[in-house]
Scaffold this motif. Sequence first.
Motif, mmCIF file in Angstrom:
data_model
loop_
_atom_site.group_PDB
_atom_site.id
_atom_site.type_symbol
_atom_site.label_atom_id
_atom_site.label_comp_id
_atom_site.label_asym_id
_atom_site.label_seq_id
_atom_site.Cartn_x
_atom_site.Cartn_y
_atom_site.Cartn_z
ATOM 1 N N SER A 1 -16.887 62.979 0.783
ATOM 2 C CA SER A 1 -15.859 64.013 0.638
ATOM 3 C C SER A 1 -15.871 64.618 -0.759
ATOM 4 O O SER A 1 -15.060 65.475 -1.083
ATOM 5 N N ARG A 2 -16.780 64.181 -1.607
ATOM 6 C CA ARG A 2 -16.801 64.691 -2.984
ATOM 7 C C ARG A 2 -18.110 65.383 -3.375
ATOM 8 O O ARG A 2 -18.271 65.746 -4.529
ATOM 9 N N VAL A 3 -19.033 65.523 -2.415
ATOM 10 C CA VAL A 3 -20.305 66.144 -2.817
ATOM 11 C C VAL A 3 -20.264 67.671 -2.816
ATOM 12 O O VAL A 3 -21.164 68.312 -3.329
ATOM 13 N N GLY A 4 -19.221 68.232 -2.229
ATOM 14 C CA GLY A 4 -19.116 69.704 -2.185
ATOM 15 C C GLY A 4 -19.959 70.293 -1.060
ATOM 16 O O GLY A 4 -20.766 69.602 -0.437
ATOM 17 N N GLU A 5 -19.735 71.593 -0.847
ATOM 18 C CA GLU A 5 -20.440 72.285 0.244
ATOM 19 C C GLU A 5 -21.818 72.737 -0.222
ATOM 20 O O GLU A 5 -22.014 72.927 -1.423
ATOM 21 N N PRO B 1 -25.191 51.365 13.952
ATOM 22 C CA PRO B 1 -24.835 52.796 13.901
ATOM 23 C C PRO B 1 -23.344 53.055 14.097
ATOM 24 O O PRO B 1 -22.784 53.954 13.454
ATOM 25 N N LEU B 2 -22.683 52.239 14.929
ATOM 26 C CA LEU B 2 -21.252 52.463 15.158
ATOM 27 C C LEU B 2 -20.445 52.146 13.904
ATOM 28 O O LEU B 2 -19.588 52.925 13.480
ATOM 29 N N VAL B 3 -20.715 50.990 13.305
ATOM 30 C CA VAL B 3 -19.939 50.592 12.133
ATOM 31 C C VAL B 3 -20.162 51.577 10.981
ATOM 32 O O VAL B 3 -19.206 52.069 10.370
ATOM 33 N N VAL B 4 -21.417 51.893 10.738
ATOM 34 C CA VAL B 4 -21.698 52.790 9.610
ATOM 35 C C VAL B 4 -21.034 54.151 9.836
ATOM 36 O O VAL B 4 -20.286 54.636 8.979
ATOM 37 N N SER B 5 -21.270 54.751 11.007
ATOM 38 C CA SER B 5 -20.728 56.097 11.215
ATOM 39 C C SER B 5 -19.206 56.065 11.240
ATOM 40 O O SER B 5 -18.557 56.947 10.678
ATOM 41 N N SER B 6 -18.630 55.037 11.860
ATOM 42 C CA SER B 6 -17.175 55.085 11.975
ATOM 43 C C SER B 6 -16.506 54.819 10.626
ATOM 44 O O SER B 6 -15.476 55.418 10.321
ATOM 45 N N ILE B 7 -17.094 53.980 9.784
ATOM 46 C CA ILE B 7 -16.494 53.799 8.453
ATOM 47 C C ILE B 7 -16.646 55.074 7.620
ATOM 48 O O ILE B 7 -15.694 55.527 6.969
ATOM 49 N N ILE B 8 -17.819 55.660 7.681
ATOM 50 C CA ILE B 8 -18.033 56.875 6.873
ATOM 51 C C ILE B 8 -17.033 57.964 7.261
ATOM 52 O O ILE B 8 -16.369 58.558 6.407
ATOM 53 N N ILE B 9 -16.898 58.178 8.563
ATOM 54 C CA ILE B 9 -15.964 59.213 9.017
ATOM 55 C C ILE B 9 -14.525 58.842 8.669
ATOM 56 O O ILE B 9 -13.736 59.657 8.198
ATOM 57 N N GLY B 10 -14.189 57.582 8.908
ATOM 58 C CA GLY B 10 -12.814 57.132 8.627
ATOM 59 C C GLY B 10 -12.469 57.312 7.164
ATOM 60 O O GLY B 10 -11.419 57.861 6.816
ATOM 61 N N ILE B 11 -13.347 56.869 6.282
ATOM 62 C CA ILE B 11 -13.054 56.930 4.840
ATOM 63 C C ILE B 11 -13.071 58.371 4.344
ATOM 64 O O ILE B 11 -12.193 58.784 3.575
ATOM 65 N N ALA B 12 -14.042 59.150 4.824
ATOM 66 C CA ALA B 12 -14.079 60.555 4.405
ATOM 67 C C ALA B 12 -12.789 61.252 4.838
ATOM 68 O O ALA B 12 -12.284 62.135 4.147
ATOM 69 N N GLY B 13 -12.244 60.803 5.979
ATOM 70 C CA GLY B 13 -11.026 61.434 6.500
ATOM 71 C C GLY B 13 -9.775 61.031 5.732
ATOM 72 O O GLY B 13 -8.764 61.720 5.769
ATOM 73 N N VAL B 14 -9.814 59.889 5.049
ATOM 74 C CA VAL B 14 -8.613 59.471 4.308
ATOM 75 C C VAL B 14 -8.395 60.408 3.125
ATOM 76 O O VAL B 14 -7.272 60.681 2.715
ATOM 77 N N GLY B 15 -9.508 60.942 2.618
ATOM 78 C CA GLY B 15 -9.383 61.964 1.575
ATOM 79 C C GLY B 15 -9.180 61.410 0.189
ATOM 80 O O GLY B 15 -10.133 60.975 -0.437
ATOM 81 N N ASN B 16 -7.932 61.357 -0.252
ATOM 82 C CA ASN B 16 -7.724 61.042 -1.675
ATOM 83 C C ASN B 16 -7.781 59.549 -1.987
ATOM 84 O O ASN B 16 -7.629 58.691 -1.124
ATOM 85 N N THR B 17 -7.995 59.249 -3.239
ATOM 86 C CA THR B 17 -8.136 57.870 -3.684
ATOM 87 C C THR B 17 -6.855 57.078 -3.461
ATOM 88 O O THR B 17 -6.895 55.900 -3.137
ATOM 89 N N ARG B 18 -5.714 57.750 -3.630
ATOM 90 C CA ARG B 18 -4.451 57.026 -3.492
ATOM 91 C C ARG B 18 -4.262 56.531 -2.051
ATOM 92 O O ARG B 18 -3.892 55.396 -1.807
ATOM 93 N N PHE C 1 -19.614 47.615 2.736
ATOM 94 C CA PHE C 1 -19.445 48.010 1.341
ATOM 95 C C PHE C 1 -20.181 49.322 1.073
ATOM 96 O O PHE C 1 -19.637 50.272 0.507
ATOM 97 N N PHE C 2 -21.428 49.385 1.527
ATOM 98 C CA PHE C 2 -22.223 50.590 1.322
ATOM 99 C C PHE C 2 -21.586 51.789 2.041
ATOM 100 O O PHE C 2 -21.476 52.888 1.479
ATOM 101 N N SER C 3 -21.151 51.566 3.289
ATOM 102 C CA SER C 3 -20.577 52.674 4.068
ATOM 103 C C SER C 3 -19.283 53.184 3.452
ATOM 104 O O SER C 3 -18.989 54.383 3.495
ATOM 105 N N LEU C 4 -18.499 52.251 2.884
ATOM 106 C CA LEU C 4 -17.254 52.672 2.227
ATOM 107 C C LEU C 4 -17.573 53.620 1.069
ATOM 108 O O LEU C 4 -16.956 54.683 0.931
ATOM 109 N N LEU C 5 -18.555 53.242 0.271
ATOM 110 C CA LEU C 5 -18.934 54.094 -0.858
ATOM 111 C C LEU C 5 -19.466 55.437 -0.364
ATOM 112 O O LEU C 5 -19.124 56.502 -0.886
ATOM 113 N N TYR C 6 -20.285 55.383 0.671
ATOM 114 C CA TYR C 6 -20.890 56.595 1.222
ATOM 115 C C TYR C 6 -19.796 57.559 1.689
ATOM 116 O O TYR C 6 -19.797 58.744 1.369
#
Length: 432
Positions: free
Chosen positions: A176-180, A56-73, A166-171
């Motif tokens: 950040s792209r699914v919209g509200e 749970p820690l790895v999955v949640s922290s990667i998801i939050i971290g990556i969603a927070g980076v925002g743009n692809t660049r 890998f899965f969490s990175l994609l998630y």
Amino acid sequence: MTRLQLHWQILIALVLAVLVGWVTDETTRLFGVRVYPFFEFFGTLFLNALKMVIVPLVVSSIIIGIAGVGNTRGLGRLGGKTLLFYMVTSFAAIVTGLVVVNLMAPGVVSADLSREILETIPSQSQEKLVAIGARDISDLSGVFISMVPPNVIAAAANGQLLGLIFFSLLYGFYLSRVGEPYASAQFTFWQGMMNIMMKITLLIMKFAPLGVFALVAKVIAGMDQSFLNEFAETLGMFFLTVLLALGIHALITLPLMLRFIGRVKPWRHFRAMAPALMTAFSTSSSSATLPMTIECVEKNAGVSNRISSFVLPLGATINMDGTALYECVVAMFIAQLYGLELGFVTQFTIVLIALLTSIGVAGVPSASLVAITIILSAIGLPLEAVGVIIAVDRILDMLRTTVNIFSDSTGAVIIARLEGEEEILTGEKTTA
Ligand code: ASP
């Protein structure tokens, strides 16, 4: 009364464990009760607790971290720097190992002695090979196939971190792209889970002195001395070679990078990471240590979650400087015992496979042994020769895992600095 800081508590526990482990063995009784099962009980409890939070820690922290980076660049830049750092440090570690093992030549012994050593192993090696799951060079691609897991739940259940990452990175990327309203609901959910996991990790850390004591006492008390005593001199030289090479990497190369690339004080980093380093030492598992690594890098060193959540889980699985260095030294040591003069091409092959396998092997105890069988098969030596080093492998596993964790955390600090973070290792934060 001020309480002793956690890293001192763990250090005291570590020293006591060595002493207690030294004077006891698997049969020792205290007031008529065997003590070894107690070491086993508390050690396993501590390990289980750490492992419990990993998924749970790895999955949640990667998801939050990556969603927070925002743009692809931003993500591409972060990923590029991280991979580059990990490649460079692993390569530097292997080269250090290669130079030291060539200079110290621990396996260059008289023909009689080497024959005696090599003849003593086969008797016990067959079960060892089965136990460690020996592979040969044709299995190398299999090591990487687990990166894309066919079943993400199975990957989580079996502790296949690379697939899970890998899965969490994609998630995280698509979150950040699914919209509200989905994006904010998802973000709040995973952020909450991450915060809860960090709190549980903090609780587990409080038990680290007891856990570390039990794990280390168990290893020392349970050590099989016979092969070790018989070939003490050769194995001692091998041990020293690994120790020296690991020492150069952890105490010179990485601190220089912290100083000159990260522009931070290396000793502050050692201090910030002390609880995680001692946990790595006692568990011999980068994966099991991961919750502590994240906690120390964020709370003590001051690295943001955006960086640590990406760099550390990835590091715990693909960045293993100590492991890569060790694989190289062992392969060279065994080749020396067989009296082989390895030319440039063979040594280069060893370096390359050590680099690849250190990326692919899991962060669990004795993982190097599997990788070493791959190298041995590639250079045409019998796989069972890996039995030569089993007697000292457990202790060296503790040391190389510590170096693995130190390198991951060094990566987090340096990349955070390169990403413009200022408040790192300023000397103000320390919960340790
Ligand atoms: N035990 C090491 C780790 O978890 C891997 C190895 O065996 O070298 O990092």
